[in-house]
Scaffold this motif. Structure first.
Motif, PDB file in Angstrom:
ATOM      1  N   UNK A  63       0.863  -1.182   0.000  1.00  0.00           N
ATOM      2  CA  UNK A  63       0.000   0.000   0.000  1.00  0.00           C
ATOM      3  C   UNK A  63       0.897   1.228   0.000  1.00  0.00           C
ATOM      4  N   UNK A  64       0.417   2.366  -0.525  1.00  0.00           N
ATOM      5  CA  UNK A  64       1.247   3.569  -0.498  1.00  0.00           C
ATOM      6  C   UNK A  64       1.783   3.844   0.903  1.00  0.00           C
ATOM      7  N   UNK A  65       3.077   4.100   0.981  1.00  0.00           N
ATOM      8  CA  UNK A  65       3.720   4.286   2.281  1.00  0.00           C
ATOM      9  C   UNK A  65       3.615   5.737   2.731  1.00  0.00           C
ATOM     10  N   UNK A  66       3.213   5.962   4.003  1.00  0.00           N
ATOM     11  CA  UNK A  66       3.263   7.329   4.557  1.00  0.00           C
ATOM     12  C   UNK A  66       4.716   7.700   4.827  1.00  0.00           C
ATOM     13  N   UNK A  67       5.235   8.702   4.139  1.00  0.00           N
ATOM     14  CA  UNK A  67       6.667   8.971   4.190  1.00  0.00           C
ATOM     15  C   UNK A  67       7.000  10.179   5.046  1.00  0.00           C
ATOM     16  N   UNK A  68       8.152  10.084   5.697  1.00  0.00           N
ATOM     17  CA  UNK A  68       8.648  11.156   6.554  1.00  0.00           C
ATOM     18  C   UNK A  68       9.140  12.334   5.726  1.00  0.00           C
ATOM     19  N   UNK A  69       9.132  13.495   6.336  1.00  0.00           N
ATOM     20  CA  UNK A  69       9.752  14.682   5.762  1.00  0.00           C
ATOM     21  C   UNK A  69      11.092  14.877   6.459  1.00  0.00           C
ATOM     22  N   UNK A  70      12.174  14.773   5.694  1.00  0.00           N
ATOM     23  CA  UNK A  70      13.524  14.905   6.243  1.00  0.00           C
ATOM     24  C   UNK A  70      14.076  16.261   5.830  1.00  0.00           C
ATOM     25  N   UNK A  71      14.467  17.075   6.819  1.00  0.00           N
ATOM     26  CA  UNK A  71      14.904  18.444   6.563  1.00  0.00           C
ATOM     27  C   UNK A  71      16.354  18.603   7.012  1.00  0.00           C
ATOM     28  N   UNK A 128      10.005  -2.348   0.063  1.00  0.00           N
ATOM     29  CA  UNK A 128       9.857  -2.717   1.476  1.00  0.00           C
ATOM     30  C   UNK A 128       8.960  -1.725   2.204  1.00  0.00           C
ATOM     31  N   UNK A 129       9.123  -0.451   1.918  1.00  0.00           N
ATOM     32  CA  UNK A 129       8.363   0.576   2.633  1.00  0.00           C
ATOM     33  C   UNK A 129       6.872   0.465   2.449  1.00  0.00           C
ATOM     34  N   UNK A 130       6.429  -0.055   1.308  1.00  0.00           N
ATOM     35  CA  UNK A 130       4.989  -0.190   1.066  1.00  0.00           C
ATOM     36  C   UNK A 130       4.393  -1.400   1.785  1.00  0.00           C
ATOM     37  N   UNK A 131       5.224  -2.156   2.489  1.00  0.00           N
ATOM     38  CA  UNK A 131       4.694  -3.307   3.211  1.00  0.00           C
ATOM     39  C   UNK A 131       5.155  -3.444   4.638  1.00  0.00           C
ATOM     40  N   UNK A 132       6.095  -2.598   5.079  1.00  0.00           N
ATOM     41  CA  UNK A 132       6.650  -2.714   6.429  1.00  0.00           C
ATOM     42  C   UNK A 132       5.828  -1.853   7.376  1.00  0.00           C
ATOM     43  N   UNK A 133       4.640  -2.323   7.683  1.00  0.00           N
ATOM     44  CA  UNK A 133       3.696  -1.520   8.451  1.00  0.00           C
ATOM     45  C   UNK A 133       4.116  -1.234   9.877  1.00  0.00           C
ATOM     46  N   UNK A 134       5.045  -2.001  10.425  1.00  0.00           N
ATOM     47  CA  UNK A 134       5.459  -1.799  11.816  1.00  0.00           C
ATOM     48  C   UNK A 134       6.490  -0.689  11.973  1.00  0.00           C
ATOM     49  N   UNK A 135       6.977  -0.109  10.884  1.00  0.00           N
ATOM     50  CA  UNK A 135       8.015   0.925  10.972  1.00  0.00           C
ATOM     51  C   UNK A 135       7.468   2.192  11.629  1.00  0.00           C
ATOM     52  N   UNK A 136       8.260   2.795  12.512  1.00  0.00           N
ATOM     53  CA  UNK A 136       7.846   4.045  13.151  1.00  0.00           C
ATOM     54  C   UNK A 136       7.916   5.204  12.175  1.00  0.00           C
ATOM     55  N   UNK A 137       8.733   5.066  11.137  1.00  0.00           N
ATOM     56  CA  UNK A 137       8.828   6.086  10.089  1.00  0.00           C
ATOM     57  C   UNK A 137       9.408   5.432   8.844  1.00  0.00           C
ATOM     58  N   UNK A 138       8.998   5.934   7.693  1.00  0.00           N
ATOM     59  CA  UNK A 138       9.508   5.458   6.407  1.00  0.00           C
ATOM     60  C   UNK A 138      10.040   6.656   5.637  1.00  0.00           C
ATOM     61  N   UNK A 139      11.317   6.603   5.275  1.00  0.00           N
ATOM     62  CA  UNK A 139      11.908   7.650   4.449  1.00  0.00           C
ATOM     63  C   UNK A 139      11.890   7.213   2.988  1.00  0.00           C
ATOM     64  N   UNK A 140      11.802   8.186   2.092  1.00  0.00           N
ATOM     65  CA  UNK A 140      11.749   7.857   0.668  1.00  0.00           C
ATOM     66  C   UNK A 140      12.669   8.737  -0.162  1.00  0.00           C
ATOM     67  N   UNK A 141      13.516   9.538   0.485  1.00  0.00           N
ATOM     68  CA  UNK A 141      14.421  10.399  -0.262  1.00  0.00           C
ATOM     69  C   UNK A 141      13.716  11.595  -0.866  1.00  0.00           C
ATOM     70  N   UNK A 142      14.521  12.441  -1.530  1.00  0.00           N
ATOM     71  CA  UNK A 142      13.985  13.617  -2.216  1.00  0.00           C
ATOM     72  C   UNK A 142      14.580  13.693  -3.624  1.00  0.00           C
ATOM     73  N   UNK A 143      14.537  12.546  -4.312  1.00  0.00           N
ATOM     74  CA  UNK A 143      15.094  12.503  -5.664  1.00  0.00           C
ATOM     75  C   UNK A 143      14.392  13.463  -6.613  1.00  0.00           C
TER      76      UNK A 143
END
Length: 392
Positions: free
Chosen positions: A144-152, A323-338
């Motif tokens: 499922x679409x992963x809720x991704x963190x905002x990394x600043x 992995x991020x679209x299925x690792x539901x137990x993660x406290x946060x998922x990063x996806x980069x800023x490509x």
């Protein structure tokens, strides 16, 4: 016979990314192509000397010269489940290492390419293959679409950036990670200001090992009162006893540069040094190795974050997305800023994150669901070609 081709990718970034240890202005990756009868597989290593001690040169040397297990040469002839079992059983970080030191970034490049090759040869989507490889206990049944963190990073004013977002968009941000400079009190104040803007999000601070224990202990109360969710790699790597002291002061601690293996998890547990670990594909040795470590962390009662290496140009971010679209137990998922760093022409499909909803969709197709474009390969430097099995 399988062949392995290596390409050095140094692609300028559209915007530098700064943290306490490094200002990155270009990618530093090794693309790995595994070619066999009926399919090609793609992988990527993103070595960082301050993380695993590896460099582009050491990765190229390992992947071009170190003898590989004989089972690797059989992967283009095995049925799917047998091939996946072989991949899970390989100890590539140790095999490719030198002088007793593992080489997880090199291993990640090769494991990712081999996994992609096996999936493509059998026409199987990567997520299904991960389940067939035995990781159903750490992955959801469907991606499922992963809720991704905002990394600043340090090159951007976090408060100004977040304040400029539409209220509806900022409310959907699940997590904010703030890269920190040397001043702990300044970081605590920044956490408080971000908390005021995003009261529903979790907020972490990543010091990249740049802080000193006494400074953190002096500000532990300020960090907690500001609403800090956890502190990522605050001290120089593997200062287990000092990390434990931070936890006793009431801070939640996440390991990043201090963690890349099950041995690090054991040391962490022995000293009660952390609450969470940051999983990154290139740091952990590949997607299968990462999921194995996620399982170990889960059994040990440690939470996990899915992180990225800055400047991943293609196969690595696709493996992380898988992995991020299925690792539901993660406290946060990063996806980069490509989408900020690189143009869309590097991969097919192009990198995409919905910044308005902070969601990263799954990729489709067999394997990772991604291929480097001729444009990307044309900007790379070919480094080596080897035939798997010739050195057995």
């Amino acid at each position: 016979m399988l062949s392995v081709e290596l390409y050095e990718a140094r692609i300028p970034m559209g915007r530098p990314f700064r943290h306490a240890l490094k200002a990155r202005t270009a990618s530093a990756s090794v693309l790995v192509a595994v070619r066999g009868e009926g399919a090609d597989g793609w992988g990527e290593a993103a070595p960082r000397e301050y993380v695993t001690g590896e460099s582009v040169e050491s990765v190229v040397d390992a992947l071009a010269r170190v003898p590989l297990p004989g089972a690797v040469a059989e992967l283009d002839r095995l049925p799917l489940d047998e091939a996946l079992a072989v991949l899970v059983g390989l100890r590539l970080p140790e095999v490719l290492g030198r002088g007793g030191e593992p080489a997880p970034a090199a291993a990640a490049g090769l494991e990712t390419a081999l996994f992609d090759f096996v999936c493509r040869r059998h026409g199987v989507a990567g997520f299904r293959a991960l389940h067939r490889a035995g990781f159903g206990d750490v992955l959801a049944q469907e991606p499922a679409p992963a809720p991704v963190a905002t990394v600043l990073d340090l090159g951007r004013d976090p408060v100004a950036y977040l304040a400029a977002l539409l209220e509806a968009d900022s409310a959907l941000i699940p997590h904010v990670k703030l890269k920190a400079g040397p001043d702990v009190a300044e970081a605590a104040a920044l956490v408080g200001r971000v908390r005021a803007l995003l009261p529903a999000a979790t907020v972490s601070v990543d010091a990249n090992g740049a802080w000193e224990t006494d400074d953190v202990l002096k500000c532990a109360g300020e960090l907690t009162e500001a609403g800090l969710s956890w502190l990522e790699e605050p001290l120089a790597p593997r200062r287990w006893r000092e990390l434990a002291a931070l936890r006793r002061a009431g801070l939640m601690v996440m390991l990043d540069e201090s963690f890349s293996s099950a041995q690090d998890i054991r040391a962490c547990l022995d000293h009660q040094a952390a609450d969470l670990v940051n999983l990154r594909v290139s740091k952990c040795g590949g997607p299968l190795r990462l999921l194995t470590l996620a399982r170990t962390a889960k059994a040990a009662g440690l939470g996990v974050q899915l992180g990225v290496q800055v400047g991943e140009v293609g196969p690595l971010w696709a493996a992380g997305r898988l992995i991020g679209t299925g690792l539901g137990s993660a406290v946060a998922v990063e996806a980069g800023r490509q989408d900020e760093w690189f143009g869309p022409e590097l991969t097919r499909p192009a990198y995409h994150v919905d910044r308005r909803t902070s969601r990263a969709p799954a990729l489709s197709g067999p394997g990772l669901g991604l291929e480097p474009t001729p444009e990307l390969l044309g900007r790379c430097v070919p480094r080596a070609v080897r035939k798997v099995g010739e050195d057995q």
